[in-house]
Design a protein around this motif. Structure first.
Motif, PDB file in Angstrom:
ATOM      1  N   TRP A   1      -6.819   1.490  -1.008  1.00  0.00           N
ATOM      2  CA  TRP A   1      -5.732   2.339  -0.515  1.00  0.00           C
ATOM      3  C   TRP A   1      -5.771   3.846  -0.960  1.00  0.00           C
ATOM      4  CZ3 TRP A   1      -3.657   0.891   3.891  1.00  0.00           C
ATOM      5  CH2 TRP A   1      -3.670  -0.483   4.272  1.00  0.00           C
ATOM      6  N   TYR A   2      -5.856   4.713  -0.011  1.00  0.00           N
ATOM      7  CA  TYR A   2      -5.838   6.198  -0.171  1.00  0.00           C
ATOM      8  C   TYR A   2      -4.812   6.725   0.491  1.00  0.00           C
ATOM      9  CZ  TYR A   2     -10.164   5.457  -2.986  1.00  0.00           C
ATOM     10  OH  TYR A   2     -10.913   5.108  -3.837  1.00  0.00           O
ATOM     11  N   ARG A   3      -4.015   7.849  -0.136  1.00  0.00           N
ATOM     12  CA  ARG A   3      -3.124   8.679   0.514  1.00  0.00           C
ATOM     13  C   ARG A   3      -3.987  10.069   0.497  1.00  0.00           C
ATOM     14  NH1 ARG A   3       2.729  10.999  -1.232  1.00  0.00           N
ATOM     15  NH2 ARG A   3       2.947  12.662   0.381  1.00  0.00           N
TER      16      ARG A   3
ATOM     17  N   VAL B   1      -1.210   5.898   4.561  1.00  0.00           N
ATOM     18  CA  VAL B   1      -2.091   5.305   3.649  1.00  0.00           C
ATOM     19  C   VAL B   1      -3.471   5.052   4.404  1.00  0.00           C
ATOM     20  CG1 VAL B   1      -0.727   5.295   1.590  1.00  0.00           C
ATOM     21  CG2 VAL B   1      -0.853   3.465   3.210  1.00  0.00           C
ATOM     22  N   TYR B   2      -4.742   4.954   3.841  1.00  0.00           N
ATOM     23  CA  TYR B   2      -5.681   4.256   4.316  1.00  0.00           C
ATOM     24  C   TYR B   2      -6.516   3.451   3.389  1.00  0.00           C
ATOM     25  CZ  TYR B   2      -4.903   8.391   7.687  1.00  0.00           C
ATOM     26  OH  TYR B   2      -4.436   9.055   8.340  1.00  0.00           O
ATOM     27  N   CYS B   3      -6.842   2.180   3.850  1.00  0.00           N
ATOM     28  CA  CYS B   3      -7.840   1.153   3.082  1.00  0.00           C
ATOM     29  C   CYS B   3      -9.379   1.641   3.499  1.00  0.00           C
ATOM     30  CB  CYS B   3      -7.601  -0.029   3.447  1.00  0.00           C
ATOM     31  SG  CYS B   3      -8.331  -1.085   2.025  1.00  0.00           S
ATOM     32  N   LEU B   4      -9.776   2.509   2.689  1.00  0.00           N
ATOM     33  CA  LEU B   4     -11.360   3.054   2.898  1.00  0.00           C
ATOM     34  C   LEU B   4     -12.407   2.046   2.237  1.00  0.00           C
ATOM     35  CD1 LEU B   4     -10.605   6.736   2.373  1.00  0.00           C
ATOM     36  CD2 LEU B   4     -10.374   5.470   4.481  1.00  0.00           C
ATOM     37  N   ARG B   5     -13.476   1.986   2.928  1.00  0.00           N
ATOM     38  CA  ARG B   5     -14.684   1.363   2.087  1.00  0.00           C
ATOM     39  C   ARG B   5     -15.956   2.188   2.240  1.00  0.00           C
ATOM     40  NH1 ARG B   5     -15.167  -3.342   6.251  1.00  0.00           N
ATOM     41  NH2 ARG B   5     -12.809  -3.309   6.115  1.00  0.00           N
ATOM     42  N   ARG B   6     -16.992   2.151   1.647  1.00  0.00           N
ATOM     43  CA  ARG B   6     -18.130   2.761   1.414  1.00  0.00           C
ATOM     44  C   ARG B   6     -18.624   2.895   2.823  1.00  0.00           C
ATOM     45  NH1 ARG B   6     -18.600  -0.464  -3.430  1.00  0.00           N
ATOM     46  NH2 ARG B   6     -18.181   0.706  -5.225  1.00  0.00           N
TER      47      ARG B   6
ATOM     48  N   PRO C   1       0.797  -1.081  -0.129  1.00  0.00           N
ATOM     49  CA  PRO C   1       0.047   0.093  -0.015  1.00  0.00           C
ATOM     50  C   PRO C   1       0.885   1.299  -0.008  1.00  0.00           C
ATOM     51  CG  PRO C   1       0.002  -1.200   2.138  1.00  0.00           C
ATOM     52  CD  PRO C   1       0.725  -1.817   1.335  1.00  0.00           C
ATOM     53  N   CYS C   2       2.145   1.204   0.567  1.00  0.00           N
ATOM     54  CA  CYS C   2       2.848   2.394   0.487  1.00  0.00           C
ATOM     55  C   CYS C   2       3.644   2.626  -0.950  1.00  0.00           C
ATOM     56  CB  CYS C   2       4.033   2.403   1.295  1.00  0.00           C
ATOM     57  SG  CYS C   2       3.898   1.980   3.124  1.00  0.00           S
ATOM     58  N   ILE C   3       3.084   1.680  -2.009  1.00  0.00           N
ATOM     59  CA  ILE C   3       3.418   1.999  -3.331  1.00  0.00           C
ATOM     60  C   ILE C   3       2.182   2.039  -4.205  1.00  0.00           C
ATOM     61  CG2 ILE C   3       4.695   1.124  -5.262  1.00  0.00           C
ATOM     62  CD1 ILE C   3       6.585  -0.350  -3.563  1.00  0.00           C
ATOM     63  N   ALA C   4       1.171   1.181  -3.915  1.00  0.00           N
ATOM     64  CA  ALA C   4       0.099   1.116  -4.787  1.00  0.00           C
ATOM     65  C   ALA C   4      -1.018   1.864  -3.833  1.00  0.00           C
ATOM     66  CB  ALA C   4      -0.238  -0.395  -5.191  1.00  0.00           C
ATOM     67  N   TYR C   5      -1.342   3.077  -4.065  1.00  0.00           N
ATOM     68  CA  TYR C   5      -2.280   3.787  -3.524  1.00  0.00           C
ATOM     69  C   TYR C   5      -2.748   4.834  -4.648  1.00  0.00           C
ATOM     70  CZ  TYR C   5       1.514   7.151  -2.442  1.00  0.00           C
ATOM     71  OH  TYR C   5       2.437   8.009  -2.982  1.00  0.00           O
ATOM     72  N   THR C   6      -3.945   5.316  -4.045  1.00  0.00           N
ATOM     73  CA  THR C   6      -4.717   6.425  -4.888  1.00  0.00           C
ATOM     74  C   THR C   6      -4.602   7.699  -4.028  1.00  0.00           C
ATOM     75  OG1 THR C   6      -6.126   4.763  -6.051  1.00  0.00           O
ATOM     76  CG2 THR C   6      -6.709   7.139  -6.454  1.00  0.00           C
ATOM     77  N   ASN C   7      -4.173   8.962  -4.660  1.00  0.00           N
ATOM     78  CA  ASN C   7      -4.101  10.220  -4.239  1.00  0.00           C
ATOM     79  C   ASN C   7      -5.498  10.671  -4.063  1.00  0.00           C
ATOM     80  OD1 ASN C   7      -1.547  10.410  -3.573  1.00  0.00           O
ATOM     81  ND2 ASN C   7      -0.834  11.012  -5.673  1.00  0.00           N
ATOM     82  N   MET C   8      -6.006  11.228  -2.672  1.00  0.00           N
ATOM     83  CA  MET C   8      -6.978  11.863  -2.580  1.00  0.00           C
ATOM     84  C   MET C   8      -6.983  13.237  -2.364  1.00  0.00           C
ATOM     85  SD  MET C   8     -10.340  11.075   0.006  1.00  0.00           S
ATOM     86  CE  MET C   8     -10.796   9.672  -0.602  1.00  0.00           C
ATOM     87  N   THR C   9      -7.229  14.387  -3.309  1.00  0.00           N
ATOM     88  CA  THR C   9      -6.960  15.599  -3.058  1.00  0.00           C
ATOM     89  C   THR C   9      -8.526  16.317  -3.089  1.00  0.00           C
ATOM     90  OG1 THR C   9      -6.782  15.823  -5.237  1.00  0.00           O
ATOM     91  CG2 THR C   9      -4.861  15.465  -3.938  1.00  0.00           C
ATOM     92  N   ASP C  10      -9.040  16.630  -1.981  1.00  0.00           N
ATOM     93  CA  ASP C  10     -10.351  17.299  -1.910  1.00  0.00           C
ATOM     94  C   ASP C  10     -10.191  18.463  -0.516  1.00  0.00           C
ATOM     95  OD1 ASP C  10     -12.948  18.241  -2.175  1.00  0.00           O
ATOM     96  OD2 ASP C  10     -13.671  16.244  -2.021  1.00  0.00           O
ATOM     97  N   ILE C  11     -10.051  19.660  -0.983  1.00  0.00           N
ATOM     98  CA  ILE C  11     -10.031  20.412   0.367  1.00  0.00           C
ATOM     99  C   ILE C  11     -11.356  20.754   0.843  1.00  0.00           C
ATOM    100  CG2 ILE C  11      -8.054  21.693  -0.741  1.00  0.00           C
ATOM    101  CD1 ILE C  11      -9.983  23.945  -1.749  1.00  0.00           C
ATOM    102  N   THR C  12     -12.490  20.499   0.209  1.00  0.00           N
ATOM    103  CA  THR C  12     -13.633  20.533   0.704  1.00  0.00           C
ATOM    104  C   THR C  12     -13.875  19.548   1.945  1.00  0.00           C
ATOM    105  OG1 THR C  12     -14.690  18.669  -0.944  1.00  0.00           O
ATOM    106  CG2 THR C  12     -14.768  21.210  -1.419  1.00  0.00           C
ATOM    107  N   ARG C  13     -13.168  18.467   2.116  1.00  0.00           N
ATOM    108  CA  ARG C  13     -13.280  17.282   2.925  1.00  0.00           C
ATOM    109  C   ARG C  13     -12.381  17.887   4.501  1.00  0.00           C
ATOM    110  NH1 ARG C  13     -14.588  12.453   1.652  1.00  0.00           N
ATOM    111  NH2 ARG C  13     -14.685  12.178  -0.824  1.00  0.00           N
ATOM    112  N   ASP C  14     -11.913  19.109   4.389  1.00  0.00           N
ATOM    113  CA  ASP C  14     -11.321  19.680   5.500  1.00  0.00           C
ATOM    114  C   ASP C  14     -12.231  19.953   6.708  1.00  0.00           C
ATOM    115  OD1 ASP C  14      -8.413  21.282   6.036  1.00  0.00           O
ATOM    116  OD2 ASP C  14     -10.079  22.453   7.295  1.00  0.00           O
TER     117      ASP C  14
END
Length: 1118
Positions: free
Chosen positions: A55-57, A128-133, A21-34
């Motif tokens: 997995w999300y960073r 990194v976080y492994c997130l689910r719905r 997961p430290c290599i295979a992850y997806t970037n999450m960039t959304d300042i509205t989640r602040d």
């Protein structure tokens, strides 16, 4: 619902089983989640129901690890991580995410109303976080991003705190957020300070400080601070690093490059430190010492101010600008040499021995200086006269008489006027006046004759001179140089009845000059331009119409005191700002040549080896001109004819003196209207020349020119054209039939040749300090006055022809000195000056170690002059080869003599003495004398038995006689007709003389000297003074108060009064056979026949008879 949750867990399990997961992850960039994004009414709420498990960073931060209020993170039910981020070594950790949901029954929601299992992995630099719905909407994962800094930090300072300074790095961020923190670092020129840890600011802290010590080894660099922000709870989540403004700490030299012109003024240079110079209390002196060093090219081409050093101290620090500035100036020196443009460098060499250690090793920047050479010229008028113009192409001949404009600047107050008078059938320059700025100075020989004083300098503009103006004169008194701060100068050579004139014009006047000398613009074709712009014809070098266009009216001439208004064009000032102390600086040779107006580096000013500065003397003489005139001791006396007397209408008696008379001439008493014989003139008996032909004149001129020092040099090396000088010399000699102009022509040629040599830089050498040296043939090898054409010049020394001597071969060995006349016509008023020095005008004289004057007394009685037989040798002051001052042994008028004379002669070797001349000292109390040698007795005085007497003054030997000017000014007049009749006194009784004090007339009734408002103090007898407290009711003999006050001097024990010891018993002055006169005390004097029983203070006859109650009345007959 349960089925849906199970399916989500299954999908999550599959998604989280992928690669590292430290290599295979997806970037999450959304300042509205602040976490601080609170949605407003109408905003669309975020829902992660459609989130793809995996997995999300969280690029903008981390999941918050604390409970969040509903309606945070842009959603209704924010999801946060329940627990701390695991350590990197723990690997993947199963954790619980909580959603703060709002119960449907309306009660307060729980921080973890909904639980969602997630996996968390700490990858070191990020998480990194492994997130689910989530199970419902609106529900979304939150991001706690780092604090956002709206602007970079601001660097301010330096701020002085005690003996140190500091800089502040200020962060602009709202206060009241306790979870916030800032990381502040410092750098010089972009490199972090290795010994300085980061400053951590927490809570409401917003300023970090850097103190003075951090600048050690970093002066000359630019300081910056950098800051990033984070929340204390999530220290790994940092904002972007922002860099502050920069601050250069060191010294700047501004401007870094300057151009200075010889034709221009100084340029200011500012040396500015951006750091204060602060020392600890242990250091007594705190400064940075800067030595100014000029290098490159010819370092003496620029001058600076401030003694070649600058001192930078704490006192220079300006709290408003936060800088310390010291200034100097650089200015192109005016060397009057064609040396071209130069590039030089000014270096400020720092000495940090008294400075803080942070400055050690710092080198200041250099200043580049470009100098622009200037064009200068000279113009001369010589002999009868001939004009050598600026361009020098032609020699003009001026045969007109009058005052003329030799040159005039059109842009500043700079002008030269000359005056010509008739001279051997043509004209000669006899006076010149130069005006430069506020100063106008003149040299005049127009009324000269054999016996007149040498040329004198007078300040036409007033009694003072501007700084930078200097007057020099040679020891022989024949050569003058007047120089100014602008670089202009005037040289004058005195030939007794005419003068040679040479003037130099500085570079700033190029193209701005007009007059007889030409236009000084490099164009020889327009030199003959008149004041209205008209150009005249050369007319065989005698452009008469051109000369006449520059003739001045009497009221226009500077020689007559005319003034000029400021030109309407650009004005160049040479005031104290430009001529403060200036220096030529070179650190390698340890040169710091400082002084007033060092910007002028004209070699001509230092060529005269026998010149000395007479500026102060001329200024003093000008200031005293209204009080003491050179030729007249009584300015109010005016002579209108040979029998004129001082301007009083009814002088009854005149005395005539022949002031150049020899022994045996009588002083006679003249009646009004008697003819006065003019005093004889000295005749130098110049040898008569045989007829001078063209060929003879040409031979004499060529021989004289060939024999002078620079003759060969000018004709061969320099290529100087001597033809104009030769032709002028020949023309003058043939026209005048005398060699009187020969030396003047040679002198002018020497000056022109000297100019040509000094203009060429290739003729100069250098000394041990690298400074330019003019060639010796125009300095130490020049002989004075061309050896008077009576010798040969050898290495600067005249080898005189046989029979001649003196430094310039001007003196005939076999002849003694000749006294031609005495200044001020041999008169001296002892009431106006000490009369201790007689100034003589002499000929055939030069300075030797044995010069002296011989003096003997002359008694003047009843019109007879009786010389004494005792001679005194007295010191003589050498003024010039034509002036000498003789010190008289004691020339003050004796107390009883109104007229006293001295016969004076002069010697240079103690063997040969000159002729004797008469010097008369007179007392102006009763005599008024004029320049014609006439003295008249003043109307209200008498001259009796050689002594001045006031009107009504009694004969001290016979009080019955007095001075009565209305009856006889030369003899005593009987006073019996005016005597009051008092009865003859009887012998007094003792009680008549009983007095409280012989000095006190009354014990009270007079004003007190110590308090004029009081009138209860003692009244005093003649010659007595009041006693101070505690004896204000007593008087005592003046000057004896300390001894007599407090002790009464009673009468008759201490005398009849303060001056009379007894009424009788002493010899009578008027009849030595009698002893019935008063006896005096306290150096009193007998009153005389009328009051023979009384004494009075000597010189106060009015006291006699003033106390008839004590001494009785008059006693005329014995």
């Amino acid at each position: 619902m349960l089925l849906r949750l199970c399916l989500l867990l299954l999908a999550h399990h599959v998604a989280c089983q992928d690669l590292d997961p430290c290599i295979a992850y997806t970037n999450m960039t959304d300042i509205t989640r602040d976490v601080y994004n609170t949605p407003r009414q109408g905003d669309r709420l975020i829902c992660d129901l459609d989130l793809q498990p995996g997995w999300y960073r969280l690029v903008d931060g981390l999941m918050p690890t604390h409970c969040l209020q509903p309606f945070s993170c842009g959603t209704q039910a924010p999801i946060w991580l329940n627990g701390s981020v695991p350590l990197q070594a723990q690997g993947t950790v199963r954790m619980t995410a909580c959603a703060n949901t709002i119960p449907t029954n309306g009660s307060t929601g729980a921080c973890c109303g909904t639980k969602i299992p997630i996996d968390v992995r700490n990858c070191g630099q990020f998480v990194v976080y492994c997130l689910r719905r989530p199970p419902a909407c609106p529900m979304a994962y939150c991001i706690e991003s780092a604090p956002r800094m709206a602007s970079p930090p601001v660097l301010t300072g330096p701020e002085i705190i005690g003996d140190r300074f500091r800089f502040a790095c200020g962060i602009s961020f709202q206060r009241g957020i306790q979870n916030i923190a800032f990381n502040v670092t410092w750098s010089f020129d972009g490199v972090d300070i290795p010994t300085r840890p980061a400053d951590i600011l927490t809570g409401d802290q917003r300023i970090a400080f850097l103190y003075q010590e951090a600048w050690r080894g970093n002066v000359g660099k630019t300081l910056r601070c950098r800051a990033d922000a984070y929340y204390v709870t999530t220290p790994n989540v940092r904002s972007a690093i922002l860099t502050s403004n920069g601050y250069f700490g060191g010294v700047r030299v501004a401007p870094p490059v300057v151009t200075v012109r010889e034709a221009g003024g100084p340029q200011q240079i500012n040396v500015t430190s951006t750091l204060p110079v602060l020392c600890t209390g242990a250091q007594q002196r705190c400064n940075i010492h800067l030595d100014i060093d000029v290098t490159g090219g010819s370092w003496e081409d620029i001058a600076t101010a401030n003694q070649c050093l600058l001192l930078l101290t704490r006192d220079h620090w300006d709290l408003n600008t936060r800088t310390a500035t010291i200034s100097t100036t650089v200015q192109a020196t005016r060397d009057f040499v064609r040396d071209g443009n130069q590039e030089l460098h000014v270096t400020f060499i720092a000495n940090y021995i008294n400075a803080p250690d942070i400055w050690r090793g710092y080198r200041l920047p250099r200043l580049r200086v470009f100098t622009v050479d200037g064009e200068t010229r000279r113009c001369s008028a010589f002999a009868d006269p001939h004009i050598r113009t600026f361009e020098g192409r032609d020699t003009l001949h001026l045969y007109e008489v009058g005052d003329f404009v030799l040159l005039r600047s059109t842009q500043r107050q700079f002008e030269v006027n000359i005056r010509t008078n008739e001279c051997v059938g043509r004209a000669c320059v006899c006076a010149v006046a130069i005006m430069d700025g506020p100063d106008t100075i003149a040299i005049d020989v127009c009324r000269q004759r054999w016996g007149a004083p040498p040329a004198r300098v007078r300040i036409v503009s007033g009694g003072s001179l501007a700084a930078g103006t200097q007057i020099k004169r040679t020891n022989d008194g024949r050569n003058f140089m007047i120089s100014f701060a602008s670089g202009s100068w005037l040289r004058v050579q005195d030939f007794a009845t005419y003068i040679n004139v040479e003037v130099q014009v500085p570079a700033e006047d190029f193209g701005h000059v007009q007059g007889i000398c030409g236009t000084f613009d490099g164009n020889p074709d327009n030199e003959l331009r008149g004041p209205d712009g008209q150009t005249f014809e050369l007319n065989n070098n005698v452009p008469t119409l051109f000369f006449r266009s520059w003739r001045l009216r009497v009221d226009q001439s500077l020689l007559n005191g005319a003034t000029r208004s400021q030109p309407t064009r650009r004005v160049i000032r040479y005031d104290n700002v430009n001529i403060v102390t200036q220096c030529l600086c070179n650190n390698i040779t340890r040169t710091a040549d400082c002084g007033n107006n060092r910007v002028i580096q004209d070699p001509v000013r230092n060529l005269c080896r026998s010149c000395h500065d007479v500026t102060d003397r001329v200024v003093t003489r000008t200031q005293n001109a209204s009080v003491i005139d050179d030729d007249n001791d009584e300015p109010a006396v005016r002579v209108t004819g040979p029998t004129a007397v001082p301007d009083r209408p009814n002088f009854r008696t005149m005395i005539n003196f022949n002031f150049t008379a020899s022994v045996g001439i009588n002083v006679t008493i003249l009646t009004p209207g008697a003819e006065v014989n003019p005093f004889p003139r000295f005749n130098p008996n110049l040898p008569v020349q045989p007829q001078i032909t063209q060929a003879r004149a040409n031979q004499l001129c060529l021989t004289a020119i060939a024999n002078f020092t620079l003759g060969v040099r000018c004709a061969t090396i320099v290529g100087f054209d001597t033809s104009g000088f030769v032709s002028s010399c020949v023309e003058d000699m043939v026209a005048a039939q005398t060699t009187v102009f020969l030396q003047a022509s040679v002198s002018a040629l020497e000056a022109g040749c000297q100019e040509a040599i000094l203009r060429n830089i290739s003729n100069f050498g250098t000394d041990g300090q690298g400074r330019r040296l003019p060639p010796p043939e125009v300095t130490k090898n020049i002989c004075p006055n061309q050896c008077s054409l009576r010798g040969v010049c050898s290495a600067g020394t005249c080898l005189c022809d046989e029979g001649f001597t003196a430094p310039d071969c001007s003196v005939q060995v076999a002849r003694p000195p000749q006294i031609i006349r005495i200044m001020r016509n041999g008169l001296c008023n002892s009431r106006r000056r000490p009369c201790r020095i007689a100034f003589l005008i002499v000929d055939n004289f030069h300075e030797t170690p044995n010069i002296a004057c011989r003096v003997r007394d002359v008694r003047i009685d009843n019109g007879n002059l009786t010389p004494g037989n005792n001679f005194s040798i007295v010191p003589a002051d050498f003024e010039s080869s034509r002036e000498v001052g003789c010190h008289l042994p004691d020339a003050r008028v004796p107390e009883d003599r109104a007229l006293h004379g001295f016969l004076i002669s002069l010697t240079t070797n103690g063997a040969l003495f000159s002729n004797e001349v008469l010097y008369v000292v007179y007392d102006s109390r009763c005599l008024a004398c004029n320049r014609m040698g006439q003295c008249g007795i003043r109307n209200d005085t008498c001259l009796i038995e050689g002594t001045c007497r006031r009107a009504r003054e009694e004969n001290p030997r016979n009080p019955s006689e007095l001075c009565d000017p209305d009856r006889d000014q030369e003899r005593w007049t009987s006073s019996l007709s005016r005597l009051a009749a008092f009865p003859a006194p009887c012998l007094p009784t003792n009680n008549r003389f009983d007095r409280w004090d012989i000095w006190t007339s009354n014990q009270t009734g007079c004003p007190c000297f110590f308090d004029k408002n009081r009138t209860d103090c003692a009244c005093c007898e003649a010659g007595a003074c009041q006693c101070p407290d505690p004896n204000p009711n007593q008087c005592a003999l003046c000057s004896q108060e300390a001894r007599l006050c407090g002790t009464r001097q009673t009468s008759p024990e201490n005398g009849v009064d303060g001056w009379t010891l007894s009424l009788t018993g002493c010899q009578c002055a008027f009849d030595p056979s009698r002893t019935d006169c008063a006896c005096c005390q306290n150096e009193g004097c007998l009153c005389g026949l009328e009051h023979r029983n009384q004494c009075s203070p000597c010189g106060r006859p009015e006291v006699c008879g003033s106390k008839p109650d004590v001494f009785g009345g008059l006693r005329v007959h014995g």
